[in-house]
Motif scaffolding. Sequence first.
Motif, PDB file in Angstrom:
ATOM      1  N   ARG A 122       0.820  -1.213   0.000  1.00  0.00           N
ATOM      2  CA  ARG A 122       0.000   0.000   0.000  1.00  0.00           C
ATOM      3  C   ARG A 122       0.853   1.262   0.000  1.00  0.00           C
ATOM      4  O   ARG A 122       0.452   2.282  -0.558  1.00  0.00           O
ATOM      5  N   GLU A 172     -11.881  -1.432   5.377  1.00  0.00           N
ATOM      6  CA  GLU A 172     -10.728  -0.562   5.162  1.00  0.00           C
ATOM      7  C   GLU A 172      -9.700  -1.241   4.273  1.00  0.00           C
ATOM      8  O   GLU A 172      -9.118  -0.620   3.372  1.00  0.00           O
ATOM      9  N   ASP A 197     -11.021  -1.447   0.554  1.00  0.00           N
ATOM     10  CA  ASP A 197     -11.042  -0.141  -0.105  1.00  0.00           C
ATOM     11  C   ASP A 197      -9.634   0.354  -0.410  1.00  0.00           C
ATOM     12  O   ASP A 197      -9.362   0.890  -1.479  1.00  0.00           O
ATOM     13  N   SER A 198      -8.715   0.125   0.525  1.00  0.00           N
ATOM     14  CA  SER A 198      -7.379   0.713   0.401  1.00  0.00           C
ATOM     15  C   SER A 198      -6.507   0.032  -0.638  1.00  0.00           C
ATOM     16  O   SER A 198      -5.502   0.598  -1.063  1.00  0.00           O
ATOM     17  N   ALA A 202      -7.848   3.897  -4.999  1.00  0.00           N
ATOM     18  CA  ALA A 202      -7.343   4.377  -3.716  1.00  0.00           C
ATOM     19  C   ALA A 202      -5.826   4.488  -3.729  1.00  0.00           C
ATOM     20  O   ALA A 202      -5.260   5.451  -3.188  1.00  0.00           O
ATOM     21  N   LEU A 253      -3.417   7.703  -2.996  1.00  0.00           N
ATOM     22  CA  LEU A 253      -2.284   7.708  -2.070  1.00  0.00           C
ATOM     23  C   LEU A 253      -1.040   8.294  -2.714  1.00  0.00           C
ATOM     24  O   LEU A 253      -0.176   8.864  -2.029  1.00  0.00           O
ATOM     25  N   VAL A 311      -1.624   4.842   6.004  1.00  0.00           N
ATOM     26  CA  VAL A 311      -1.755   3.392   5.852  1.00  0.00           C
ATOM     27  C   VAL A 311      -1.750   2.707   7.218  1.00  0.00           C
ATOM     28  O   VAL A 311      -2.601   1.851   7.507  1.00  0.00           O
ATOM     29  N   VAL A 370      -5.774   2.423   7.694  1.00  0.00           N
ATOM     30  CA  VAL A 370      -6.029   1.125   7.068  1.00  0.00           C
ATOM     31  C   VAL A 370      -5.874  -0.020   8.056  1.00  0.00           C
ATOM     32  O   VAL A 370      -6.739  -0.879   8.176  1.00  0.00           O
ATOM     33  N   ARG A 412     -12.262  10.408  -2.851  1.00  0.00           N
ATOM     34  CA  ARG A 412     -12.353   8.977  -2.545  1.00  0.00           C
ATOM     35  C   ARG A 412     -13.394   8.311  -3.452  1.00  0.00           C
ATOM     36  O   ARG A 412     -14.504   8.809  -3.611  1.00  0.00           O
TER      37      ARG A 412
END
Length: 312
Positions: free
Chosen positions: A25, A102, A105-106, A111, A115, A127, A131, A165
């Motif tokens: 991430r 979370e 989605d992340s 997403a 970021l 993160v 997250v 988002r």
Amino acid sequence: MRVNHASKVEEFEELRPLLFSIAYRILGGVGEAEDAVQETWLRYDGAATRPTSTKSFLSATVTRIAIDVLRSARVRREQYVGPWFPEPLLSDPYQDPARSAELADSVSMAALLLLERLSPLERAVFVLREVFGFGYDEVASAVGRSEAACRQLVVRARRHMEDARPRFTADRRERRELASRFLVALKDGDVDGLQDLLAADVRLVGDGGGKAPQLPRTLVGAGRTARLLASAFPAMARAGVTFESREVNGQPGVISRDRDGRVLNTLVLDVVDGRIMTVRCVLNPDKLRHVGPVADAWALSREVKRARRQPR
């Protein structure tokens, strides 16, 4: 207190999925995330004493490594040819039922691209906190900032993320059904069927990195996108390409393979309000090697062009 090697290996392997998921991430790359996890292991294995919390120590270590890698990668990404997308992720190894929303989605490409707008420090703090639910004391320790500073970083990062988002359809069954209809229309070259599934202002974007044939520019609009897809994909099928419905980065997607099963590209569909809002295609072979052996996209492109000229 000293700890034996076998015990270290067991503890590390138990936490490996979490470490990879944090690094991916932050970095947006499977290979880079795996390298960061391996470097974390080397540092842990070289430590003479057991940390108070192995999870906190390893999470902090992989975060710091990922921040350093991201800072050096920023220059390369600024010089990247065409749009840059994260490397497609077929499955997230870390699962936590308490944070499933979370986590899902992340990991979406939408997403992860949001970021990218954050600084490496903001990204790491967001993160860890938003997250994975780390406490501010753990976040502060991981990034070497005070808890107060981390709270400010989270507020700033959250504001950036919430401004744009993505609003994905919550019903996974509905998304899968829509993706299935999309794939059927794609194979059939059904312009009307595709257009019915696309949002009016849908965007089709490709990431070839200058290393594979790609769209000359982003396409916008249901009609233009449907016509291009309906023209290209049946021709690809006549050239032996197969299309596998597969979840990619937690979203409905497609993996295209040549007649020998080698990966040609991945498609990811962003579904919003029951329509496909964005189609993202990753063609850069460097971003597909972890998925499987990679096809010769240039040779296949020439074959597809010949197939498109042939009558059906």
